[in-house]
Design an enzyme around this catalytic site. Structure first.
Site, PDB file in Angstrom:
ATOM      1  N   GLU A  81       0.824  -1.209   0.000  1.00  0.00           N
ATOM      2  CA  GLU A  81       0.000   0.000   0.000  1.00  0.00           C
ATOM      3  C   GLU A  81       0.858   1.260   0.000  1.00  0.00           C
ATOM      4  O   GLU A  81       0.517   2.249  -0.649  1.00  0.00           O
ATOM      5  CB  GLU A  81      -0.945  -0.004   1.206  1.00  0.00           C
ATOM      6  N   TYR A 132      -6.036   6.677   4.512  1.00  0.00           N
ATOM      7  CA  TYR A 132      -6.217   5.700   3.439  1.00  0.00           C
ATOM      8  C   TYR A 132      -5.448   4.416   3.728  1.00  0.00           C
ATOM      9  O   TYR A 132      -6.000   3.310   3.653  1.00  0.00           O
ATOM     10  CB  TYR A 132      -5.780   6.261   2.078  1.00  0.00           C
ATOM     11  N   ASP A 162      -9.600   5.415  -2.728  1.00  0.00           N
ATOM     12  CA  ASP A 162      -8.476   5.938  -3.501  1.00  0.00           C
ATOM     13  C   ASP A 162      -9.017   6.586  -4.770  1.00  0.00           C
ATOM     14  O   ASP A 162     -10.233   6.721  -4.958  1.00  0.00           O
ATOM     15  CB  ASP A 162      -7.458   4.840  -3.818  1.00  0.00           C
TER      16      ASP A 162
END
Length: 296
Positions: A42, A125, A143
């Site tokens: 990520e 996020y 996203d």
């Protein structure tokens, strides 16, 4: 606009079925992947395409299969192995996060969003993505790809707003399936749909599993009429200058001289400004005798 939850119920099954059939075979999605592997992916995938991330992620995980392994290396090792992914401060933050996981969490990546957000470099996020994708938690993952699918399919807009809004986060939360397992899969399924089909410039509506429900398509695919969206320039920017300096250090087996660093960029004022910024960011360590190296 229909209530998001009712709209979501109509979108869930087609998108989940599409994902089951079309998802990319990515190592950080395999059942045996570790939460650490998900966290690394990520961070690497932020503003970086999957094709560039894959080889770096695989080498990174072979070198440092756990947070403690990375924490035992130097920050400079992390920057060196970051390669050409760009935004190398991410490597420093990931190294700092690994040390925090080792020291404060017994070497295990925490599974709840609130604790994840306490790690260096982990924002809303990334915390939501790791909680959802590594631990199957019910989290709202938003996203750029997710925002674009939601904008078109649910609100009827060609593109989302230039910056994330509270309304978009609320919409994404309302669209989560009731089942927690489906909710975790839904997050990545919508993300994949945006990456492969509902793309920004040339959406492949004929391949979309929810084209018959998409408010934007049903409205005739109106063009974007919001604030101008400017692409990021690269040539001649401070980012390019900084990147050349870091690459020189990355390719060198030891410290380099100030003269070698200065040779990579002609504009003296810009070069000095960028070097000062790299030192301030902790990406470059100055040594005695006008020499420089990666940190640590």
């Amino acid at each position: 606009m229909p209530h998001p939850t009712s709209a979501g119920r109509r979108l869930h099954r087609p998108v989940l079925d599409w994902y089951a059939a079309h998802q990319r075979d990515l190592p950080w999605r395999l059942p045996q992947r570790s939460p650490w592997g998900v966290l690394v992916s990520e961070v690497m995938l932020q503003q970086t395409p999957v094709a560039r991330v894959l080889p770096v992620w695989e080498r990174w995980m072979s070198l440092w299969p756990s947070p403690s392994d990375l924490a035992a290396a130097t920050p400079g090792d992390a920057v060196r192995e970051w390669g050409r992914l760009g935004y190398p401060r991410r490597a420093l933050r990931l190294h700092a996060a690994a040390a925090a996981i080792r020291d404060a969490h017994g070497g295990a990546v925490p599974g709840d969003e609130a604790t994840l957000r306490t790690l260096p470099g982990v924002g809303d996020y990334t915390a939501a993505a790791v909680a959802a994708f590594a631990f199957g938690a019910r989290a709202t993952v938003v996203d750029t790809n997710v925002r674009r699918v939601h904008a078109r399919a649910v609100t009827g807009d060609a593109l989302p707003a230039p910056a994330l809004t509270r309304a978009e986060v609320d919409l994404a939360t309302a669209l989560l399936p009731d089942d927690d397992t489906d909710a975790a899969t839904w997050n990545v399924a919508v993300m994949e749909l945006g990456a492969l089909v509902c793309t920004a410039r040339a959406p492949r509506c004929a391949e979309c599993p929810v084209a018959h429900l998409c408010r934007w398509r049903l409205a005739g695919s109106p063009t974007y009429d919001g604030p101008p969206r400017r692409g990021q320039r690269w040539e001649g920017t401070d980012r390019q200058c900084r990147g050349r300096m870091v690459q020189l250090l990355r390719d060198s087996p030891g410290p380099v001289s100030g003269a070698q660093l200065r040779a990579v960029w002609e504009d003296e004022a810009q070069r000095d400004r960028c070097l000062d910024a790299l030192v301030a960011d902790g990406l470059v360590e100055p040594l005695e005798g006008d020499r420089f190296r990666l940190p640590g």
